[in-house]
Design a protein around this motif. Structure first.
Motif, short mmCIF file in Angstrom:
data_model
loop_
_atom_site.label_atom_id
_atom_site.label_comp_id
_atom_site.label_asym_id
_atom_site.label_seq_id
_atom_site.Cartn_x
_atom_site.Cartn_y
_atom_site.Cartn_z
N ASN A 1028 0.84 -1.21 0.00
CA ASN A 1028 0.00 0.00 0.00
C ASN A 1028 0.87 1.25 0.00
N LYS A 1032 0.86 4.03 -2.90
CA LYS A 1032 0.58 5.44 -2.65
C LYS A 1032 1.52 6.33 -3.44
N SER A 1036 0.56 8.20 -7.11
CA SER A 1036 0.71 9.65 -7.25
C SER A 1036 1.57 10.00 -8.45
N ASP A 1110 -4.24 2.47 -2.71
CA ASP A 1110 -3.20 2.35 -1.69
C ASP A 1110 -3.78 2.08 -0.30
#
Length: 1340
Positions: A1028, A1032, A1036, A1110
């Motif tokens: 996760n 993340k 992004s 995430d």
């Protein structure tokens, strides 16, 4: 002619009762004269006998002054000797109505206009009523037409009423209306202000102000005549000095008001203010004192400002400035003064002296001739500097021939004043006087200080030196006890304090009481009369303890004493009376100062037996708990009850001055009190009470005195509480005023409690407390208290069951006190495995005692246990050094603090104990671990921006010799960069993290002091957390979806920092989730995630998206594969598919040929290779770029369309050279070169020189035609096309953007293996020419 009969006027007609009274008086006139003569003779004898008694002489003297003419003392109803006469007057002229009336006692005359009473205050200056020498007059000034009316004078006394009437007509001169209409006012005769008649009404009282504040002194008046253009002549004085208008003193007079306003107060303004108004008869004056206190200082403890700054000895460059020092009470002594100057017209102040001057004068030098200056002074003490004084008047530096000079040359402060005596003055002031100091030394005045007896701090009574040796101190608390002292003041400062005065309570001066009043007839049985009266309004500063009643026959003037022994109650029955006779009574009150003046004689009361069935009047109406909108009315039951017992009462109310009574209670109340609510604040009311029995409603009581619906200033209510020391439940009231004679009278349900064993009443100062001895439900009810000899101080409180229960609980807690705890007994595990048991109290005293008990055995402070406490924090604690299984059980702490006790326990058994023991053992091990190198932070993971997973830890207590190692599944990991333990942190990077990196990682730290280990298990939830965290960052950084065409289909790619299939990614088509299949393939590389549409069709058009989750947020990227974007992509896909087919089927050399061949002559050379192509390719051999023909020496063979051979028999040096083979079919071919070297027998074998692979010559081929049916999809990854075959890549088109070329990203797709082996040196044929243009998507 017969004389007309006389008609008795209406005003002289008498009722039957009046006729009887007239006849009774007329019959006894003769007898009364004889009695009068006898009384005179007796008075002469009594006076002569008691001439030596001073008290009797004074009383006889008073009686002689009051003695009237014998004939005038005969009771007589009013009679007009001179009646009113009518008047006709012109407008704007005055008129005077007058009459003469006689009667005994002297009648009271009231004036009426058209039947309405004339009130001079309703129109100030309009009416003036006079009574001089028996002549009553009504003067109407400046009459107007509306004054035309019938005026009457009504004379009244106890024996009757008489009236006289007259008509007044006001006429307007001809043309006056027109003149007024035109605005022409007739000329008025000039009237000087001193000719006005002025009567002062509301007057200003003693006032209190603060520096820099403002105050107005106002006095209202009635002016006759009231002329707007001629106001009264008013003068204001301060300490007998005339004030003049200025910016600091503002005066106004007019409209019936004289006003003095001080907009910016200073202590210079303190003093006695007098308003003097000149009138026709002289002057009207009023005086009151104004006190001005110091404003709050900017620095606590700093002195007050000096005052009365004035310049003396004025010269061209020299001025002597003098002032008066401030009063210092609780502040530090003044050490000096600073003098400031300011040139007139400027705002800048300049300090004149560098160091403080100690005396109250200072010579200022350096002035400019002809310039004007102002001066001010500031006082200094150890706490700071005071506020500046008010600036002086303007002073001009000139060579004056004469100027005021400062008097006095004696140095030093005055001596202390002499004896100070304080005496009673009023209920809020005290008169203080003292002896002047023996050494005056140019005395300026005195400062008077006071303090409450028992208090330490003094307060200033005046703030400006007072010149006389007597002073009235105002603003004191009634009933409080004070002491006073005095200091003398001159330019050198303040003298020593005088001795304190004796303590004195603030009460009115002692005098005899005023007269009782409102004598009421309560009962008459034919031989006795019962009367009652009300207490004097003023007790004279001492308790009224006796009443004396006198009586007389209404026909005589002789008073006879009724009681020789004092009557203590306000009710008295007079016996031995004659039935049918009228009697009058008067009452005198007595206190310790003596007997007061008698009351006015009562109305004549007839002694006759009452026989009515209704009850008599209630009496003694009084008020309690007067507030702004409510009050409680109380009364006493009638003495005469009638034919039956009194069953109830009705209460009537009317506004003051009105005769219209309203009954407040429709149903009679059985008790003798009523709470009246809904009153208007500030309005005055009167009440009366009527008793009821079975026969009806009885006589109303006398109308009560008017009462104003307004609470006394500082009124307090009864407070219910519990004594913090004893736990007693009590009710308490603090009176807002009190005197020596005041008593607190407590009642329950408005019945006096008196001596009752259930309660005890105590008094301390101005507070009274009613304490319950054993409170229970029988004590519930309404309690009230009245403070006697005050202006009605009273209050009430209803004690409810809920309130009593709450106070009983608190009482029990106080009588059986416990030590209040913030926290009960708790435990906590400390480092080293020690266990701390602690309890925290709200408050502990230094004398607290306590003990700890473990399993019924007391534990003492010693080995293994440390017991202590801290009074400030209230914490009591015990620390167990070694916590083992033997410590399981119950822990108790018992605390005793004075009378209060408490205990608290903590049970540590079973699972709770196991948890505590486990934690203690852990902390013990932790302590041992931390003695050597150890992890201050165990292994944990972080993820960098490039998605590299870092296993990190922090180290402590390390040294250079400390070693650090990484392990995975017990296999040591040696990182590229050795760990640096001295940095205090180590980290292990795990790039391209995926499921393969799951496992148990371990870090060890060791040296000669010990070893520590940290283990990190990357699996389960930890693995998910890492994924996760990667998702993340990757989500992004994800790019927009990019379109990539391949021979197998259309691919959508999303580039990001890092991608692994363990990330939670979802591909969607038209919001429907896509599952990986032969049609829709999903995959990715470390740099991107992709989804490929194999063999696309129109069904695959539409909107595509990828969602990267995430665990907290979902990152979404989209691509619209429709319209032109789909058309261009599909065309590119077909082109690449055809190119791939051609590449797959072209002719090529599969293997078998060397790069270099070295052979000895006479040997045979065979170059054989395997070729492949579909269709079967053509094979051609070349030597030095010349085609080789097959002959006996050189044979060319091609067997089965698979094996191609070139055989040279018995090679010679001439056969050396560059040989090549060209394999080709319609899809293309391949050109391979071989270098052949022939050497002779006996020669050294030449070294083969293998350089860079030689580039085969391109073999052209015809443009391939794609098959009608597409080749079956390969399960292997799509091969990477050559440079000339770079597939088209594109982003989702944006309609609004301009098309532009897009750089083609490098395809990371691995190259698949061919169905047949391909030699490493093989060179592909050129890609067939393109037959379609790859679409270029527009740039976003």
């Amino acid at each position: 002619m017969a004389e007309p009969a006389y008609t008795i006027p209406a005003f002289r007609q008498r009722t039957a009762e009046g006729t009887e009274e007239y006849q009774r008086v007329s019959t006894n006139v003769g007898k009364g004269l004889v009695v009068i003569q006898e009384e005179l003779q007796r008075m002469r004898v009594a006076t002569k006998a008691k001439v030596d008694s001073l008290a009797i002489q004074r009383e006889v003297k008073n009686m002689m002054v009051k003695r009237l003419d014998i004939l005038d003392d005969i009771p007589k109803m009013p009679d007009f000797l001179i009646a009113l006469r009518p008047h006709t007057v012109w407008e704007k002229t005055p008129v005077k109505l007058f009459c003469t009336v006689q009667g005994t006692p002297r009648p009271i005359v009231k004036w009426y206009k058209g039947g309405v009473p004339v009130d001079p205050l309703s129109a100030p200056g309009k009416y003036k009523i006079e009574n001089k020498y028996g002549v009553h007059s009504l003067i109407i000034s400046r009459c107007v037409v509306s004054d035309t009316a019938e005026y009457s004078a009504v004379a009244t006394n106890p024996h009757g009423t008489a009236s006289s009437k007259a008509m007044v007509a006001v006429k307007r001169p001809a043309g006056a209306g027109e003149l007024c209409h035109l605005g022409l006012v007739p000329h008025l005769t000039e009237i000087h202000a001193s000719k006005l008649e002025v009567t002062l009404l509301d007057r200003f009282s003693v006032s209190f102000g603060v520096e820099d504040g403002s105050i107005s002194l106002v006095c209202t008046m009635v002016v006759v005549p009231d002329l707007p253009n001629v106001p009264p002549l008013a003068q204001w004085y301060r300490d007998d000095k005339l004030l003049k208008p200025s910016s600091l003193v503002q005066m106004s007079v007019g409209g019936g008001v004289a006003r003095l306003t001080l907009p910016q107060l200073a202590k210079d303004d303190e003093g006695l203010y007098t308003l003097r108004i000149f009138t026709k008869d002289g002057t009207a004056e009023h005086s009151a004192y104004l006190f001005v206190s110091d404003a709050a200082s900017s620095k606590p403890g700093a002195p007050g400002a000096p005052m009365s700054v004035k310049a003396y000895d004025i010269n061209s460059d020299y001025v002597l400035v003098a002032w008066k020092p401030p009063n210092t009470v609780n502040e530090a002594a003044i050490t000096g003064y600073f003098v400031d100057r300011c040139e007139a017209g400027k705002d800048s102040w300049v300090q004149c002296n560098d160091s403080p001057v100690k005396v109250c004068k200072y010579p200022v030098h350096g002035l400019s001739v002809g310039h004007s200056y102002h001066f001010r002074v500031r006082a200094v003490n150890s706490a700071g500097t005071s506020r500046p004084s008010r600036m002086s008047d303007k002073v001009t530096a000139l060579d004056a021939a004469e100027s005021e000079r400062l008097q006095g040359t004696e140095e030093g402060v005055p001596s202390a004043p002499g004896k100070v005596v304080a005496t009673r003055n009023t209920k809020s002031s005290v008169f203080v006087q003292w002896e002047a100091p023996k050494a005056l030394k140019n005395l300026m005045g005195y400062y008077i200080d006071g303090r409450v007896v028992g208090a330490k701090d003094w307060f200033p009574c005046n703030h400006k030196p007072f010149k006389h040796t007597r002073f009235v101190v105002h603003g004191l608390i009634p009933g409080e006890t004070y002491a006073f002292r005095v200091q003398a003041v001159n330019v050198f400062g303040l003298s020593d304090e005088s001795e304190e005065s004796s303590p004195i309570a603030v009460e009115s001066a002692l005098a005899t009481p005023s007269a009782p009043y409102s004598i009421t007839l309560l009962n008459s049985d034919g031989s006795s009369i019962t009367i009652a009266w009300k207490s004097p309004k003023h007790c004279g500063g001492s308790k009224v303890n006796a009443f004396y009643v006198d009586k007389r026959n209404a026909d005589t003037l002789v008073w006879k004493e009724v009681n020789l022994q004092a009557v203590t109650e306000r009710i008295c029955t007079i016996d031995s009376l004659t039935e049918g006779t009228f009697y009058e009574f008067k009452v005198q009150a007595a206190n310790m100062a003596g007997v007061g003046v008698p009351s006015a004689p009562s109305a004549a009361m007839k002694c006759e037996a009452w026989t009515m069935e209704e009850p008599g009047p209630a009496y003694d109406l009084s008020f309690s708990e007067v507030r702004s909108h409510s009050l409680v009315l109380l009364w006493k039951a009638p003495i005469y009850t009638g034919a039956g017992a009194v069953s109830g009462y009705l209460v009537d109310m009317a506004k003051k001055g009105s005769s219209e009574f309203v009954t407040l209670n429709q149903e009679a109340v059985s008790h003798r009190y009523l709470k009246v609510s809904g009153l208007e604040e500030g309005e005055s009311y009167v009440f009366r009470v009527r008793a009821i029995n079975a026969k009806g409603v009885g006589k109303p009581s006398q109308v009560s005195e008017p009462v104003c619906a307004k609470a006394l200033p500082g009124t307090q209510e009864i407070v219910a509480g519990v004594d913090e020391e004893t736990g007693d439940v009590f009710l308490s009231l603090e009176a807002c005023e009190i005197c020596d004679t005041s008593k607190f009278v407590w009642s329950k349900n408005y019945k006096p409690i008196g001596d009752c064993p259930r309660v005890a009443v105590t008094k301390k100062g101005r507070t009274s407390r009613l304490t319950f001895t054993n409170p229970d439900k029988d004590d519930l009810g309404k309690y009230s208290v009245v403070v006697t000899d005050t202006d009605g101080v009273s209050a009430s409180h209803t004690l409810t069951e809920d309130a009593l229960n709450t106070m009983l609980e608190l009482s029990y807690a106080i009588r059986h006190p416990v030590v209040p705890l913030k926290h009960g007994l708790n435990y906590e595990i400390l480092e080293k495995g020690h266990v701390r048991f602690w309890v925290q109290a709200v408050k502990l005293s230094p004398s607290v005692s306590y003990r700890f008990i473990v399993n019924d055995k007391e534990v003492t402070n010693g080995e293994g246990h440390k017991i202590s406490h801290d009074v400030a924090s209230g914490i009591i604690q015990m620390t167990v050094d070694l916590f083992t299984r033997a410590n399981e059980g119950t822990y108790t702490v018992q605390i005793t603090d004075g009378k209060a006790k408490t205990q608290s326990s903590q049970v540590l058994v079973g699972d709770v104990f196991k948890v505590a023991l486990k934690e203690a053992e852990f902390q013990r091990k932790e302590h041992i671990r931390k003695q050597g190198p150890h992890f201050s932070e165990y292994l944990h993971f972080t993820v960098t921006e490039d998605c590299t997973v870092m296993l990190a830890c922090k180290l402590a207590n390390v040294k250079k010799e400390t070693t650090f190692h990484w392990y995975r599944e017990d296999d040591e990991i040696v990182p590229e960069t050795p760990p640096n333990v001295m940095s205090g942190a180590c980290a292990l990077p795990i790039p391209l993290f995926s499921r393969k990196d799951q496992g148990i990682f371990k870090a060890t730290l060791s040296d000669d002091r010990g070893k520590d280990t940290s283990v990190f298990d990357i699996s389960g939830q930890v693995f998910d957390d890492i994924i996760n965290a990667i998702a993340k960052i990757a989500g992004s950084s994800a790019s927009d979806l990019v379109l990539q065409c391949t021979p197998e289909g259309i691919r959508l790619q999303c580039y990001m920092n890092y991608y692994t299939e363990e990330m939670k990614t979802i591909w969607k088509h038209k919001e429907s989730k896509i599952a990986s299949s032969e049609k829709m393939r999903i995959g990715g590389t470390a740099e991107m995630a992709w989804m490929q549409i194999c063999d696309p069709s129109d069904k695959e058009k539409g909107h595509y998206s990828i969602e990267i989750s995430d665990g907290e947020k979902t990152h979404t990227r989209t691509f619209d594969l429709s319209g032109q974007a789909y058309t261009d992509a599909y065309e590119e896909y077909l082109r690449l598919k055809a190119a791939a087919f051609a590449e797959k089927n072209r002719g090529r050399v599969v293997g078998g040929l060397p790069d270099v061949v070295t052979i000895m002559e006479e040997k045979s050379l065979s170059l054989t290779c395997t070729v492949w192509g579909e269709p079967t390719p053509e094979v051609t051999w070349f030597k030095n770029e010349q085609e080789v023909a097959s002959n006996e020496h050189t044979r060319v063979m091609f067997d089965g369309g698979k094996f191609a051979s070139l055989v040279i028999n018995k090679v010679t040096p001439d056969d050396s050279g560059k040989y090549s083979i060209n394999v080709r079919n319609k899809y293309g071919g391949e050109f391979v070169e071989i270098t052949v070297s022939v050497y002779r027998h006996g020669e050294q074998i030449p070294v083969a020189k293998v350089g860079q692979p030689k580039t085969p010559a391109a073999t052209p081929a015809s443009t391939p035609v794609p098959p009608r049916s597409p080749a079956p999809p390969s399960k292997t990854p799509t091969p990477t096309p050559s440079k000339s075959q770079t597939p088209m890549s594109m982003k989702s088109p944006t309609p609004a953007s301009t098309p532009a070329s897009t750089p083609v990203p490098k395809s990371p797709t691995p190259t698949p293996k061919s169905p047949t082996p391909t030699p490493s040196r093989g060179v592909k044929s050129p890609t067939p020419p393109r037959f379609m243009k790859s679409p270029t998507p527009p740039r976003k």
